[in-house]
Design a protein around this motif. Sequence first.
Motif, short mmCIF file in Angstrom:
data_model
loop_
_atom_site.label_atom_id
_atom_site.label_comp_id
_atom_site.label_asym_id
_atom_site.label_seq_id
_atom_site.Cartn_x
_atom_site.Cartn_y
_atom_site.Cartn_z
N LEU A 247 27.45 -2.11 -1.67
CA LEU A 247 27.97 -3.11 -0.90
C LEU A 247 29.33 -3.76 -1.61
CD1 LEU A 247 27.92 -5.31 0.95
CD2 LEU A 247 26.46 -6.70 -0.60
N PHE A 248 29.15 -3.55 -3.01
CA PHE A 248 30.42 -3.86 -3.80
C PHE A 248 31.69 -3.02 -3.42
CE2 PHE A 248 32.93 -3.43 -7.82
CZ PHE A 248 33.43 -4.63 -7.89
N SER A 249 31.37 -1.65 -3.30
CA SER A 249 32.11 -0.73 -2.96
C SER A 249 33.03 -0.80 -1.77
CB SER A 249 31.57 0.78 -3.09
OG SER A 249 31.16 1.05 -4.64
N ILE A 250 32.15 -1.35 -0.75
CA ILE A 250 32.80 -1.48 0.55
C ILE A 250 33.67 -2.89 0.69
CG2 ILE A 250 32.10 -2.13 2.84
CD1 ILE A 250 29.60 -0.45 2.83
N VAL A 251 33.13 -3.77 -0.10
CA VAL A 251 34.05 -5.05 -0.39
C VAL A 251 35.37 -4.45 -0.85
CG1 VAL A 251 34.34 -7.41 -1.33
CG2 VAL A 251 32.33 -6.52 -0.16
N THR A 252 35.28 -3.89 -2.09
CA THR A 252 36.45 -3.39 -2.83
C THR A 252 37.51 -2.67 -1.85
OG1 THR A 252 35.05 -3.07 -4.82
CG2 THR A 252 37.19 -1.76 -4.84
N VAL A 253 36.92 -1.58 -0.97
CA VAL A 253 37.92 -0.81 -0.32
C VAL A 253 38.59 -1.49 0.80
CG1 VAL A 253 36.21 -0.04 1.49
CG2 VAL A 253 38.29 1.59 0.66
N VAL A 254 37.86 -2.83 1.40
CA VAL A 254 38.68 -3.67 2.03
C VAL A 254 39.65 -4.32 1.59
CG1 VAL A 254 38.30 -5.69 3.45
CG2 VAL A 254 36.49 -3.89 3.59
N ILE A 255 39.36 -4.72 0.45
CA ILE A 255 40.77 -5.44 -0.45
C ILE A 255 41.75 -4.58 -0.83
CG2 ILE A 255 41.13 -6.63 -2.53
CD1 ILE A 255 38.45 -7.64 -2.91
N VAL A 256 41.46 -3.13 -1.31
CA VAL A 256 42.39 -2.38 -1.85
C VAL A 256 43.33 -1.89 -0.43
CG1 VAL A 256 42.76 -0.21 -2.90
CG2 VAL A 256 41.22 -1.59 -3.88
N SER A 257 42.25 -1.37 0.37
CA SER A 257 43.07 -0.97 1.65
C SER A 257 43.89 -2.14 2.27
CB SER A 257 42.14 -0.69 2.69
OG SER A 257 42.68 -0.39 4.15
N GLY A 258 43.53 -3.51 2.06
CA GLY A 258 44.39 -4.41 2.69
C GLY A 258 45.50 -4.65 2.02
N THR A 259 45.49 -4.34 0.77
CA THR A 259 46.95 -4.71 -0.13
C THR A 259 47.84 -3.71 0.15
OG1 THR A 259 46.06 -3.09 -1.91
CG2 THR A 259 45.48 -5.52 -2.16
N GLN A 260 47.44 -2.36 0.59
CA GLN A 260 48.54 -1.48 1.35
C GLN A 260 49.38 -1.84 2.40
OE1 GLN A 260 47.90 2.28 0.25
NE2 GLN A 260 49.73 2.93 1.40
N PHE B 35 50.96 -5.68 1.20
CA PHE B 35 52.22 -5.64 0.26
C PHE B 35 52.88 -4.45 0.23
CE2 PHE B 35 48.73 -8.18 -1.58
CZ PHE B 35 49.31 -9.65 -1.51
N GLY B 36 52.35 -3.45 1.01
CA GLY B 36 53.27 -2.32 1.07
C GLY B 36 52.79 -1.11 -0.08
N ARG B 37 52.03 -1.69 -0.82
CA ARG B 37 51.42 -0.55 -1.85
C ARG B 37 49.90 -1.02 -2.06
NH1 ARG B 37 51.58 -2.90 -7.35
NH2 ARG B 37 52.39 -5.02 -7.36
N MET B 38 49.38 0.28 -2.55
CA MET B 38 47.93 -0.13 -2.98
C MET B 38 47.69 -0.47 -4.29
SD MET B 38 44.88 3.00 -2.84
CE MET B 38 45.68 3.87 -4.09
N ILE B 39 47.02 -1.41 -4.37
CA ILE B 39 46.73 -2.23 -5.70
C ILE B 39 45.26 -2.09 -6.34
CG2 ILE B 39 46.81 -4.52 -7.14
CD1 ILE B 39 48.94 -5.41 -5.03
N THR B 40 44.90 -1.46 -7.19
CA THR B 40 43.72 -1.23 -7.70
C THR B 40 43.25 -2.02 -8.73
OG1 THR B 40 44.52 0.53 -9.14
CG2 THR B 40 43.93 1.26 -7.16
N ASP B 41 44.23 -3.10 -9.33
CA ASP B 41 43.90 -3.92 -10.33
C ASP B 41 43.56 -5.32 -9.66
OD1 ASP B 41 43.58 -5.78 -12.44
OD2 ASP B 41 45.66 -5.20 -13.27
N PRO B 42 42.28 -5.67 -9.77
CA PRO B 42 41.89 -6.90 -8.97
C PRO B 42 42.62 -8.11 -9.46
CG PRO B 42 40.27 -6.18 -10.53
CD PRO B 42 41.27 -5.11 -10.53
#
Length: 497
Positions: free
Chosen positions: A281-294, A297-304
């Motif tokens: 569940l945490f991983s799914i929420v994480t990828v929604v956030i990371v994918s959305g930053t791309q 903001f035009g780039r993938m942000i992996t730092d929360p």
Amino acid sequence: MPNHSEVTSRVASEANAQYSPRLCNDDLAPTRDQNWSWYNIFSFWMSDVHSMGGYVVAASFFTLGLASWQVLLCLLVGICIVQLCANLVAKPSQMAGVPYAVISRQAFGVFGANIPAIIRGLIAFAWYGIQTYLAANALMLVLLKFFPTLSSMTQSSWLGLSQLGWCCFGVMWLLQAMVFWHGMNAIKRFIDVAGPAVYVVMVALAGWIVYKTGFDGISFTLASKQLSTGEQTWQMITATALVVSYFSGPLLNFGDFSRYGKSMGEIRRGNRWGLPFNFLLFSIVTVVIVSGTQSLFGRMITDPIETVSMVGNDVAVAIGLLTMIIATIGINIVANFVSPAFDFSNCSPQKISFRTGGMIAAVGSVLLTPWNLFQSPELIHYTLDVLGSFIGPLFGILVADFYLIKRSNVYVDDLFDDTPKGRYWYRGGFNPKAIAALLPSVGICLVISFIPSLHAVANFSWFIGVALGAGCYRWLARADREESVAAYRATVAVQKD
């Protein structure tokens, strides 16, 4: 079925008084308060998973060029391996009510157990400083966001850290010490709140991302590169191994917490909800956030922390960053504070208490200047790889000894007996067979870590170490197993008569 009647329930104070003071104090003695429910174990894993490190690890797997179902499969398989191993390592400590350092006396001897205790303590030592530094960075972002004039305190530095950096590090250091100083009950209450709090922020952040980008801006495959079938298979295997490696530290000393479990049933339930269900569940929420930053903001942000800091609302930024700080404090306490507290106390029980052992690690983390270590990726890679090369063999020896050699029996009184009459005295308090199994296993893992051509194999050092440690020890201690089996059969025969 193994005979578990050997696990004694005589943990009253008069029984503890008979234990050797060279091996026992109130913190190491069998606990009388086995009152942790499945939710407390669940919260323990939530604190481990819901960290900045866990976020980055989960997010990075979606950049490997794999389809979303492949990544989720890797995460599920990896975390199920962690769950299985957690159940294995939890049982002896829960049965005896003692921490990892004490249960290691079964395999290494009553004094030889100081070897794995010090190794695990040093690993936590390094990680404690690094996690405190990361939390201090988050605090510094909050302060600079609301008090821009403090930027003048970032111009000069001393020992690699700015004036503001030292202040933030000191605050985080003090907050963690205050929680730890109040003991395991305070730690239990803290992690019961810390893990769920991060979920609230993560779900809110994911909701904000989806609101800004729409569902079309979310992609569960974040990389555009194409991989062959063979490359995909290798990446999946590697990702699975990395999941296990990431949790290998807290996994080794999980007995420090399972000792408080009401029963193995409660612990297994807590592991089931806290690992496979919670991690996915945490991983799914994480990828929604990371994918959305791309998309946003035009780039993938992996730092929360960076992602939260880019939210427009100042109040939301403050709440999000402060929650991330709480999460980091949670994982740091459970993974890197409690472990050295018990481990160092085990070395000299009458001089080093649980609190003193933890504070040794806390003070040492400052002397380590972890910000310098963290700012050199190559140095931190080799330093932690070297320390990590010990974790697999230690886990393998512990599990092989308890399940294969001792047949799931724990003689609690003998864990605190420093006379030749004790079952775990071996030779002068050291078990040469366990030490002989540890040395070559660790040596091979170190070779793998330092040879560049074997870099791809280094991701599997934990598995290699477990196999080597367990295999070597099982072979060296085969005679002990034969004696254990004979004694067990004799006991069964007597009971039948």
